[in-house]
Design a protein around this motif. Structure first.
Motif, PDB file in Angstrom:
ATOM      1  N   GLU A  57       0.821  -1.204   0.000  1.00 23.41           N
ATOM      2  CA  GLU A  57       0.000   0.000   0.000  1.00 23.41           C
ATOM      3  C   GLU A  57       0.859   1.260   0.000  1.00 23.41           C
ATOM      4  O   GLU A  57       0.593   2.219  -0.737  1.00 23.41           O
ATOM      5  CB  GLU A  57      -0.950  -0.014   1.201  1.00 23.41           C
ATOM      6  CG  GLU A  57      -1.999   1.067   1.126  1.00 23.41           C
ATOM      7  CD  GLU A  57      -3.130   0.877   2.130  1.00 23.41           C
ATOM      8  OE1 GLU A  57      -3.797   1.883   2.416  1.00 23.41           O
ATOM      9  OE2 GLU A  57      -3.348  -0.251   2.610  1.00 23.41           O
ATOM     10  N   THR A  58       1.917   1.275   0.796  1.00 23.23           N
ATOM     11  CA  THR A  58       2.814   2.425   0.822  1.00 23.23           C
ATOM     12  C   THR A  58       3.451   2.637  -0.543  1.00 23.23           C
ATOM     13  O   THR A  58       3.553   3.775  -1.021  1.00 23.23           O
ATOM     14  CB  THR A  58       3.901   2.243   1.899  1.00 23.23           C
ATOM     15  OG1 THR A  58       3.269   2.097   3.169  1.00 23.23           O
ATOM     16  CG2 THR A  58       4.851   3.425   1.934  1.00 23.23           C
ATOM     17  N   PHE A  98       0.871   4.215  -2.992  1.00 19.92           N
ATOM     18  CA  PHE A  98       0.648   5.634  -2.712  1.00 19.92           C
ATOM     19  C   PHE A  98       1.888   6.470  -3.038  1.00 19.92           C
ATOM     20  O   PHE A  98       1.773   7.609  -3.492  1.00 19.92           O
ATOM     21  CB  PHE A  98       0.190   5.846  -1.269  1.00 19.92           C
ATOM     22  CG  PHE A  98      -1.265   5.555  -1.074  1.00 19.92           C
ATOM     23  CD1 PHE A  98      -2.225   6.478  -1.439  1.00 19.92           C
ATOM     24  CD2 PHE A  98      -1.680   4.348  -0.542  1.00 19.92           C
ATOM     25  CE1 PHE A  98      -3.581   6.217  -1.275  1.00 19.92           C
ATOM     26  CE2 PHE A  98      -3.032   4.069  -0.372  1.00 19.92           C
ATOM     27  CZ  PHE A  98      -3.984   5.001  -0.743  1.00 19.92           C
ATOM     28  N   ASP A 158      -0.189  11.775  -5.160  1.00 21.19           N
ATOM     29  CA  ASP A 158      -1.307  12.410  -4.477  1.00 21.19           C
ATOM     30  C   ASP A 158      -2.626  11.920  -5.064  1.00 21.19           C
ATOM     31  O   ASP A 158      -2.640  11.211  -6.073  1.00 21.19           O
ATOM     32  CB  ASP A 158      -1.204  13.942  -4.497  1.00 21.19           C
ATOM     33  CG  ASP A 158      -1.288  14.544  -5.885  1.00 21.19           C
ATOM     34  OD1 ASP A 158      -2.226  14.211  -6.641  1.00 21.19           O
ATOM     35  OD2 ASP A 158      -0.430  15.374  -6.216  1.00 21.19           O
ATOM     36  N   PHE A 159      -3.719  12.305  -4.428  1.00 21.34           N
ATOM     37  CA  PHE A 159      -5.026  11.792  -4.840  1.00 21.34           C
ATOM     38  C   PHE A 159      -5.511  12.392  -6.153  1.00 21.34           C
ATOM     39  O   PHE A 159      -6.503  11.949  -6.714  1.00 21.34           O
ATOM     40  CB  PHE A 159      -6.067  11.980  -3.737  1.00 21.34           C
ATOM     41  CG  PHE A 159      -6.520  13.406  -3.554  1.00 21.34           C
ATOM     42  CD1 PHE A 159      -7.613  13.894  -4.257  1.00 21.34           C
ATOM     43  CD2 PHE A 159      -5.855  14.246  -2.684  1.00 21.34           C
ATOM     44  CE1 PHE A 159      -8.024  15.204  -4.097  1.00 21.34           C
ATOM     45  CE2 PHE A 159      -6.265  15.558  -2.520  1.00 21.34           C
ATOM     46  CZ  PHE A 159      -7.348  16.043  -3.226  1.00 21.34           C
ATOM     47  N   PHE A 178      -5.749   7.433  -9.689  1.00 17.22           N
ATOM     48  CA  PHE A 178      -5.885   7.230  -8.244  1.00 17.22           C
ATOM     49  C   PHE A 178      -6.975   6.203  -7.917  1.00 17.22           C
ATOM     50  O   PHE A 178      -6.735   5.258  -7.172  1.00 17.22           O
ATOM     51  CB  PHE A 178      -6.171   8.557  -7.531  1.00 17.22           C
ATOM     52  CG  PHE A 178      -6.481   8.387  -6.069  1.00 17.22           C
ATOM     53  CD1 PHE A 178      -5.467   8.116  -5.163  1.00 17.22           C
ATOM     54  CD2 PHE A 178      -7.788   8.476  -5.603  1.00 17.22           C
ATOM     55  CE1 PHE A 178      -5.742   7.937  -3.817  1.00 17.22           C
ATOM     56  CE2 PHE A 178      -8.063   8.307  -4.257  1.00 17.22           C
ATOM     57  CZ  PHE A 178      -7.047   8.042  -3.372  1.00 17.22           C
ATOM     58  N   LEU A 226      -6.421   2.682  -6.105  1.00 19.29           N
ATOM     59  CA  LEU A 226      -7.032   2.467  -4.810  1.00 19.29           C
ATOM     60  C   LEU A 226      -7.839   1.166  -4.796  1.00 19.29           C
ATOM     61  O   LEU A 226      -7.833   0.427  -3.803  1.00 19.29           O
ATOM     62  CB  LEU A 226      -7.926   3.657  -4.456  1.00 19.29           C
ATOM     63  CG  LEU A 226      -8.504   3.693  -3.053  1.00 19.29           C
ATOM     64  CD1 LEU A 226      -7.404   3.722  -2.002  1.00 19.29           C
ATOM     65  CD2 LEU A 226      -9.422   4.903  -2.909  1.00 19.29           C
TER      66      LEU A 226
END
Length: 174
Positions: free
Chosen positions: A151-152, A155, A160-161, A166, A170
């Motif tokens: 997960e890290t 991201f 950024d989102f 994204f 996700l």
């Protein structure tokens, strides 16, 4: 994400993975990071240790965009084809696969010795025994690899989102 980022997948092979402690979870985490790499244009270099004995990579994990290197040595950095497939040091290599305490660890140590930054995906490495995996996580960190998670990594690659992919990325970790 730096352009020198590359995902390295070590020996996720059909005859080995069923013997890995919690192998289904490890395979799911590796599959998620491979799909994220494809989505976010992060190159993937994968290895197979003695594929005649351990079989090919688990079905569906890799595709034609990924570099697949056959190797005989436990440390993939001893294979010239593997080194040739990597970006120049000091790029960041995100490493996952099996077995954590043998081929993944020895490859990570070899990469660190060659000046790479190694991000050890602790939730995407596995060994036949949980104690071996735990020891490999500790040893990788002692050798200079940075322990992190799938997960890290995702991201980190997104930044950024607002990244246009994204929501797709996700979905890989939900």
């Amino acid at each position: 994400m730096a352009r020198a980022d590359t995902l390295v997948v070590i020996d996720m092979q059909a005859k080995l993975v069923p013997h890995i402690d919690d192998g289904e979870r490890v395979t799911q985490r590796v599959a998620a990071i491979v799909r994220a790499a494809g989505l976010l244009d992060v190159p993937v270099v994968a290895t197979e240790q003695n594929p005649r004995g351990l079989g090919a990579t688990v079905d569906g994990l890799l595709d034609g965009r990924h570099r697949l290197i056959e190797k005989d040595s436990f440390d993939a950095t001893r294979a010239n084809a593997f080194l040739a497939a990597l970006p120049p040091a000091p790029g960041t290599l995100w490493i996952a696969g099996a077995e954590a305490h043998v081929c993944v660890l020895l490859t990570a140590i070899g990469l660190l010795a060659r000046g790479y930054r190694v991000e050890w995906l602790a939730d995407a490495v596995g060994s036949r025994r949980a104690a071996d995996r735990a020891t490999a996580n500790l040893r990788a960190q002692q050798e200079g690899a940075r322990l992190t998670t799938v997960e890290t990594a995702i991201f980190s690659w997104l930044g950024d989102f607002r990244h246009p992919r994204f929501r797709e990325a996700l979905a890989l970790i939900k």
